[in-house]
Design an enzyme around this catalytic site. Structure first.
Site, mmCIF file in Angstrom:
data_model
loop_
_atom_site.group_PDB
_atom_site.id
_atom_site.type_symbol
_atom_site.label_atom_id
_atom_site.label_comp_id
_atom_site.label_asym_id
_atom_site.label_seq_id
_atom_site.Cartn_x
_atom_site.Cartn_y
_atom_site.Cartn_z
ATOM 1 N N HIS A 1 0.835 -1.211 0.000
ATOM 2 C CA HIS A 1 0.000 0.000 0.000
ATOM 3 C C HIS A 1 0.865 1.256 0.000
ATOM 4 O O HIS A 1 0.676 2.168 -0.810
ATOM 5 C CB HIS A 1 -0.902 -0.027 1.244
ATOM 6 N N GLU A 2 1.833 1.281 0.918
ATOM 7 C CA GLU A 2 2.675 2.478 1.048
ATOM 8 C C GLU A 2 3.599 2.653 -0.156
ATOM 9 O O GLU A 2 3.925 3.782 -0.544
ATOM 10 C CB GLU A 2 3.488 2.419 2.346
ATOM 11 N N HIS B 1 1.812 4.520 -2.775
ATOM 12 C CA HIS B 1 1.904 5.962 -2.499
ATOM 13 C C HIS B 1 3.259 6.509 -2.965
ATOM 14 O O HIS B 1 3.333 7.600 -3.536
ATOM 15 C CB HIS B 1 1.752 6.240 -1.001
#
Length: 237
Positions: free
Chosen positions: A136-137, A140
């Protein structure tokens, strides 16, 4: 899980160790007293609970570092994202992915300057939660490298949260229903999961007024951001 902007990494691992005087037979005695409630003052109980927490935090941080290193070598999703970030003229060094003890309930966060923070005390030794959180990160990070995201802009933030929730595998549990419910219901369930996670993340943004505001922003950008699956050709999970 709220994926907000974390504070600068604090690297608390080394500080988390109980006193050697609490080892061996003495520690066993204290444990027995704590469990039975016999011969232990409230101050002793508080001290014991503090030491237990420190021990658990140290174990979680150690586990977090080990799982982080393993995922960076063997997780297909993590390896793919690291490669895509490199191809976008970015670079993710291991020391920019830190395992910390977080005060706010969350699994992790991304900061464009400080990198990725993994919250060892909330991941709690779960290897696959860490894998999804790191994935997920890294999405980003990819967005920040490829698209120059303005993280102070609510719409930009919401868009990246939608993409990260959709592409990281966090909502992969919905695939379990696809065999019985069909792909149309699976698709709807996946989108519902993505929206919910994106809203929870946007609520933590300083410019977000409340949940209703977060929902409005997420709904406004959802279609275009959900359909943007870069660097993947499509949603595979």
């Amino acid at each position: 899980m709220t994926q907000g902007t974390p504070p600068p990494p604090t690297n608390k691992v080394e500080a988390l160790s109980p006193s050697d005087s609490n080892s061996g037979f003495k520690w066993w005695t204290k444990t027995l007293q704590y469990k039975t409630g016999l011969g232990m003052s409230q101050d002793d109980k508080n001290q014991y609970e503090t030491i237990l927490k420190l021990k658990k935090d140290k174990e979680n941080c150690k586990s977090c570092v080990e799982h982080r290193d393993w995922m960076m070598k063997y997780s297909p999703m993590v390896i793919f994202m690291l490669d895509q970030i490199n191809k976008s003229n970015g670079y993710v060094s291991k020391n920019k992915i830190s395992c910390n003890i977080c005060d706010t309930p969350k699994y992790g966060g991304f900061h464009p300057e400080f990198g990725i923070e993994l919250c060892a005390n909330y991941i709690n030794g779960d290897k696959w939660i860490l894998n999804d959180t790191l994935s997920h990160e890294l999405i980003h990070w990819y967005d920040n490298t490829r698209f120059n995201v303005d993280w102070t802009d609510l719409k930009h933030h919401a868009c990246s949260e939608i993409r990260a929730a959709s592409l990281s595998g966090e909502c992969a549990i919905m695939t379990e229903f696809s065999r019985q419910m069909g792909m149309m219901r699976f698709a709807k369930g996946h989108q519902t999961c993505v929206k919910r996670k994106a809203v929870l993340s946007v609520i933590g943004h300083p410019k977000c007024k409340d949940k209703q505001h977060a929902e409005s922003v997420v709904n406004e950008v959802f279609r275009s951001c959900f359909n943007d699956t870069r660097p993947f050709e499509m949603i595979y999970r």
